[in-house]
Motif scaffolding. Structure first.
Motif, mmCIF file in Angstrom:
data_model
loop_
_atom_site.group_PDB
_atom_site.id
_atom_site.type_symbol
_atom_site.label_atom_id
_atom_site.label_comp_id
_atom_site.label_asym_id
_atom_site.label_seq_id
_atom_site.Cartn_x
_atom_site.Cartn_y
_atom_site.Cartn_z
ATOM 1 N N GLN A 40 0.828 -1.216 0.000
ATOM 2 C CA GLN A 40 0.000 0.000 0.000
ATOM 3 C C GLN A 40 0.857 1.260 0.000
ATOM 4 O OE1 GLN A 40 -2.032 -1.138 3.599
ATOM 5 N NE2 GLN A 40 -3.966 -1.403 2.495
ATOM 6 N N TYR A 41 1.965 1.216 0.724
ATOM 7 C CA TYR A 41 2.842 2.385 0.825
ATOM 8 C C TYR A 41 3.884 2.426 -0.294
ATOM 9 C CZ TYR A 41 0.856 3.506 5.358
ATOM 10 O OH TYR A 41 -0.001 3.851 6.372
ATOM 11 N N GLY A 42 4.024 1.331 -1.019
ATOM 12 C CA GLY A 42 4.997 1.287 -2.106
ATOM 13 C C GLY A 42 6.435 1.324 -1.636
ATOM 14 N N VAL A 43 6.697 0.698 -0.499
ATOM 15 C CA VAL A 43 8.053 0.652 0.063
ATOM 16 C C VAL A 43 8.422 -0.811 0.328
ATOM 17 C CG1 VAL A 43 7.913 2.950 1.110
ATOM 18 C CG2 VAL A 43 7.215 0.953 2.440
ATOM 19 N N PRO A 44 9.722 -1.133 0.326
ATOM 20 C CA PRO A 44 10.117 -2.522 0.572
ATOM 21 C C PRO A 44 10.160 -2.907 2.051
ATOM 22 C CG PRO A 44 12.045 -1.203 0.058
ATOM 23 C CD PRO A 44 10.843 -0.307 -0.103
ATOM 24 N N LEU A 45 10.075 -1.906 2.940
ATOM 25 C CA LEU A 45 10.263 -2.168 4.361
ATOM 26 C C LEU A 45 9.435 -1.194 5.188
ATOM 27 C CD1 LEU A 45 12.155 -3.513 6.608
ATOM 28 C CD2 LEU A 45 13.611 -1.535 6.287
ATOM 29 N N LEU A 46 8.698 -1.730 6.166
ATOM 30 C CA LEU A 46 8.004 -0.888 7.139
ATOM 31 C C LEU A 46 8.486 -1.268 8.537
ATOM 32 C CD1 LEU A 46 4.277 -0.688 5.975
ATOM 33 C CD2 LEU A 46 5.907 1.192 6.182
ATOM 34 N N VAL A 47 8.789 -0.267 9.332
ATOM 35 C CA VAL A 47 9.260 -0.445 10.702
ATOM 36 C C VAL A 47 8.255 0.224 11.623
ATOM 37 C CG1 VAL A 47 11.132 0.082 12.319
ATOM 38 C CG2 VAL A 47 11.668 -0.399 9.924
ATOM 39 N N SER A 48 7.813 -0.501 12.650
ATOM 40 C CA SER A 48 6.871 0.078 13.605
ATOM 41 C C SER A 48 7.576 1.080 14.512
ATOM 42 C CB SER A 48 6.239 -1.025 14.463
ATOM 43 O OG SER A 48 7.188 -1.547 15.382
ATOM 44 N N GLY A 49 6.783 1.975 15.095
ATOM 45 C CA GLY A 49 7.329 2.932 16.057
ATOM 46 C C GLY A 49 7.937 2.238 17.258
ATOM 47 N N ASP A 50 7.354 1.098 17.665
ATOM 48 C CA ASP A 50 7.890 0.350 18.810
ATOM 49 C C ASP A 50 9.320 -0.112 18.557
ATOM 50 O OD1 ASP A 50 5.569 0.636 20.276
ATOM 51 O OD2 ASP A 50 4.752 -1.310 19.679
ATOM 52 N N LEU A 51 9.598 -0.577 17.358
ATOM 53 C CA LEU A 51 10.962 -0.988 17.028
ATOM 54 C C LEU A 51 11.847 0.234 16.808
ATOM 55 C CD1 LEU A 51 13.068 -3.120 16.438
ATOM 56 C CD2 LEU A 51 12.279 -3.160 14.075
ATOM 57 N N HIS A 52 11.322 1.233 16.127
ATOM 58 C CA HIS A 52 12.089 2.454 15.856
ATOM 59 C C HIS A 52 12.589 3.086 17.156
ATOM 60 C CE1 HIS A 52 12.592 6.782 14.959
ATOM 61 N NE2 HIS A 52 13.124 6.315 13.838
ATOM 62 N N ASP A 53 11.763 3.079 18.191
ATOM 63 C CA ASP A 53 12.148 3.654 19.488
ATOM 64 C C ASP A 53 13.364 2.955 20.095
ATOM 65 O OD1 ASP A 53 10.033 5.398 19.258
ATOM 66 O OD2 ASP A 53 8.720 4.283 20.633
ATOM 67 N N ARG A 54 13.602 1.712 19.711
ATOM 68 C CA ARG A 54 14.698 0.924 20.279
ATOM 69 C C ARG A 54 15.968 0.962 19.423
ATOM 70 N NH1 ARG A 54 9.996 -0.685 22.022
ATOM 71 N NH2 ARG A 54 9.780 -1.666 24.051
ATOM 72 N N LEU A 55 15.917 1.625 18.294
ATOM 73 C CA LEU A 55 17.079 1.703 17.414
ATOM 74 C C LEU A 55 18.106 2.697 17.945
ATOM 75 C CD1 LEU A 55 15.331 1.850 13.913
ATOM 76 C CD2 LEU A 55 16.416 -0.132 14.992
ATOM 77 N N SER A 56 19.340 2.514 17.522
ATOM 78 C CA SER A 56 20.377 3.477 17.864
ATOM 79 C C SER A 56 20.105 4.783 17.113
ATOM 80 C CB SER A 56 21.758 2.938 17.454
ATOM 81 O OG SER A 56 21.851 2.895 16.034
ATOM 82 N N LYS A 57 20.728 5.847 17.565
ATOM 83 C CA LYS A 57 20.555 7.148 16.908
ATOM 84 C C LYS A 57 20.981 7.063 15.438
ATOM 85 C CE LYS A 57 21.653 12.016 17.308
ATOM 86 N NZ LYS A 57 22.355 13.059 18.026
#
Length: 155
Positions: A40-57
Motif C-alpha cells: 500500500q505504501y509502495g516501500v520494501p520495508l516498514l518499521v513500527s514505532g515500537d521498534l524504531h524507538d529501540r534503534l540506535s541514533k
C-alpha cells in the motif's frame, strides 16, 4: 518486510509425520500486517514505532517516518517508518547471476550472526560501510528528504 518489536512464543505444530515451527503473538501478527502494508505504501520495508524507538541514533537517522495509523483491534496510534532502499541497485557477483548475489548475501548474513555476540560489534555500522547498502540508497538524497518532509508536515 515488516519489522516490529515484542514478545512471541515459538511452538511445534504438526503430527507424527510432519512438524513445523510456528510463532504466536500479537506482535508477530503486527509484523505480518506491516509486511502486507508495504504494498500500500509502495516501500520494501516498514518499521513500527515500537521498534524504531529501540534503534540506535545512527539507525534512526536512516529511517523516514511515513504515517501514523491506528490498526484494527487497537486504540493506540502507531508510527510507521521506512528505510529508503532500492534493491534494483544491488550489483550481482562477477558472473552477474542472481544465484551469486544470493550466495554473497547468505555469507554476509552468517558473518553478521556470528559477530552479533562479539562485544562492541555494531551491526548498524554496516548500513554506512557495506557496498550493497550504499548502492541501495544511491537514489535517495537530501532533496528528496526536504520535499517529502514538507509534504508530510502538510499532511
Amino acid at each position: 518486510f515488516g519489522l516490529h518489536f515484542g514478545w512471541a512464543i515459538e511452538g511445534a505444530i504438526g503430527s507424527v509425520y510432519k512438524i513445523d515451527a510456528s510463532y504466536l503473538s500479537p506482535n508477530v501478527n503486527m509484523a505480518s500486517r506491516l509486511e502486507a502494508a508495504t504494498k500500500q505504501y509502495g516501500v520494501p520495508l516498514l518499521v513500527s514505532g515500537d521498534l524504531h524507538d529501540r534503534l540506535s541514533k545512527k539507525a534512526k537517522n536512516v529511517c523516514r517516518e511515513i504515517d501514523t495509523v491506528t490498526v484494527k483491534g487497537s486504540i493506540k496510534p502507531m508510527r510507521l517508518f521506512t528505510v529508503d532502499v532500492e534493491t534494483d541497485h544491488l550489483i550481482a557477483g562477477k558472473d552477474h547471476s542472481t544465484i551469486s548475489l544470493k550466495m554473497r548475501h547468505q555469507r554476509k548474513k552468517n558473518v553478521i550472526k556470528h559477530n552479533l555476540n562479539t562485544p562492541g560489534y555494531k551491526a548498524g555500522a554496516l548500513f554506512y560501510k557495506d557496498k550493497d547498502s550504499i548502492n541501495m540508497r544511491k537514489f535517495h538524497d537530501d532533496h528528496f528528504d526536504q520535499i517529502f518532509s514538507s509534504g508530510y508536515k502538510a499532511y
